[in-house]
Design an enzyme around this catalytic site. Structure first.
Site, mmCIF file in Angstrom:
data_model
loop_
_atom_site.group_PDB
_atom_site.id
_atom_site.type_symbol
_atom_site.label_atom_id
_atom_site.label_comp_id
_atom_site.label_asym_id
_atom_site.label_seq_id
_atom_site.Cartn_x
_atom_site.Cartn_y
_atom_site.Cartn_z
ATOM 1 N N ASP A 1 -9.910 -3.799 -5.479
ATOM 2 C CA ASP A 1 -9.188 -2.655 -4.907
ATOM 3 C C ASP A 1 -9.495 -1.428 -5.755
ATOM 4 O OD1 ASP A 1 -7.363 -0.752 -4.014
ATOM 5 O OD2 ASP A 1 -5.627 -2.070 -4.138
ATOM 6 N N HIS B 1 -8.366 -4.259 -1.009
ATOM 7 C CA HIS B 1 -7.082 -3.646 -0.709
ATOM 8 C C HIS B 1 -6.553 -4.152 0.641
ATOM 9 C CE1 HIS B 1 -3.989 -0.592 -1.246
ATOM 10 N NE2 HIS B 1 -4.091 -0.327 0.044
ATOM 11 N N SER C 1 0.843 -1.193 0.000
ATOM 12 C CA SER C 1 0.000 0.000 0.000
ATOM 13 C C SER C 1 0.887 1.255 0.000
ATOM 14 C CB SER C 1 -0.969 -0.025 1.180
ATOM 15 O OG SER C 1 -1.944 0.980 1.065
#
Length: 310
Positions: free
Chosen positions: A255, A285, A151
């Site tokens: 995501d 995600h 991320s």
């Protein structure tokens, strides 16, 4: 396309509130930490309160193993190497893969806006090659180094990679072989199709993403700033191509950022970078971090990528 849920409080979502002085009050009870187990913590820069958690395999390796420098996620505003989910994620990688893993922390926004995290990432890379630590000295193969992040950490790994490619001569004995961008955190001014389609994602709604960019980008920067949107410019990738680095980019179509992750992979491919894309169906995600039982396929992808890059 779904209508955006305007009733969501993004500060409440990240268990934080904004102080009058512009700093962030993070609820300590919401962020469970884990002490070292097959790992130990080492300071990097006490002045910045940055440190790293180093993971060893359960059994002493017969030969030195590739070095994996990892950066955690959290939108650049929350998170740390000892946060329970990130600790478990890294511990499982160190258990399943033949690597020495170093999970390095960095300063958080809004107290320290970008590029502070990138500066700390580069400092961690330089620190790894100089720290006098027996775990690293005795077990890590510095000639086979990979930079990985999840991320926001994937965004960080990309930008640290751009910098590191320009100063490889000064990083010896480290020899970087590739980057691993695990569901990298990206954005832009205009919403993509996937951002509009999954605007109310329960795991990472776009309102939360918007807030995190607002808190971490330089003051007055919009979301086409290269820190947020690498495809908008700032793509000095020629050196990375010359060095022969390989780049793994992972994502999934649940995501909101999948379109941007695929676009980044395509941009690097057009520049001649050797890109391995792993984009799956379903999921969300950070799913491999939130649910460790879903990380086994990723471990195989990482193993193949690292083995084929050495």
């Amino acid at each position: 396309m779904a209508a955006e849920n305007n009733s969501l409080d993004p500060y409440e979502f990240i268990h934080s509130s904004l102080n009058p002085d512009g700093t962030l009050a993070r609820d300590p009870e919401a962020f469970v930490t884990t002490p070292p187990d097959i790992s130990k913590d080492i300071p990097i820069n006490p002045a910045n309160n940055t440190w790293a958690r180093v993971f060893l395999p359960k059994q002493p390796p017969p030969n030195k193993l590739p070095l994996l420098l990892y950066f955690h996620g959290g939108g650049f505003v929350i998170g740390s190497p000892d946060l329970a989910n990130f600790h478990e994620f890294c511990s499982n990688i160190a258990t399943e893969l033949p690597v020495i893993l170093v999970s390095a922390g960095y300063r958080l926004a809004p107290e320290h806006r970008l590029p502070a995290a990138y500066d700390d990432g580069m400092e961690a890379l330089r620190w790894v090659k100089t720290v006098q630590d027996d775990w690293l000295r005795d077990n890590a193969d510095y000639s086979n180094c990979f930079i990985m992040g999840s991320s926001a950490g994937g965004n960080l790994a990309y930008h640290v990679g751009l910098r590191a490619a320009q100063e490889t001569d000064h990083l010896s004995p480290l020899k970087i072989k590739g980057l691993i961008l695990h569901q990298p955190y990206l954005g832009g001014v205009r919403r993509t199709e996937s951002e509009l389609r999954i605007v109310n994602d329960p795991f990472f709604p776009m309102a939360v993403s918007d807030l995190m960019w607002e808190l971490c980008l330089p003051v007055d920067a919009d979301r086409d700033h290269p820190y947020c949107n690498p495809t908008a410019g700032f793509g000095v990738l020629e050196k990375m191509k010359q060095l022969g680095w390989r780049v793994l980019v992972t994502g999934c179509d649940g995501d909101p950022m999948i379109d941007r992750q695929m676009e980044l992979a395509k941009m690097m491919e057009k520049k001649g970078i050797k890109v391995v894309g792993r984009f799956g169906e379903g999921e969300y995600h950070g799913f491999e971090i939130i649910d460790s039982s879903k990380a086994k396929p990723l471990h195989l992808v990482l193993l193949n990528f690292i083995s084929n890059s050495i």
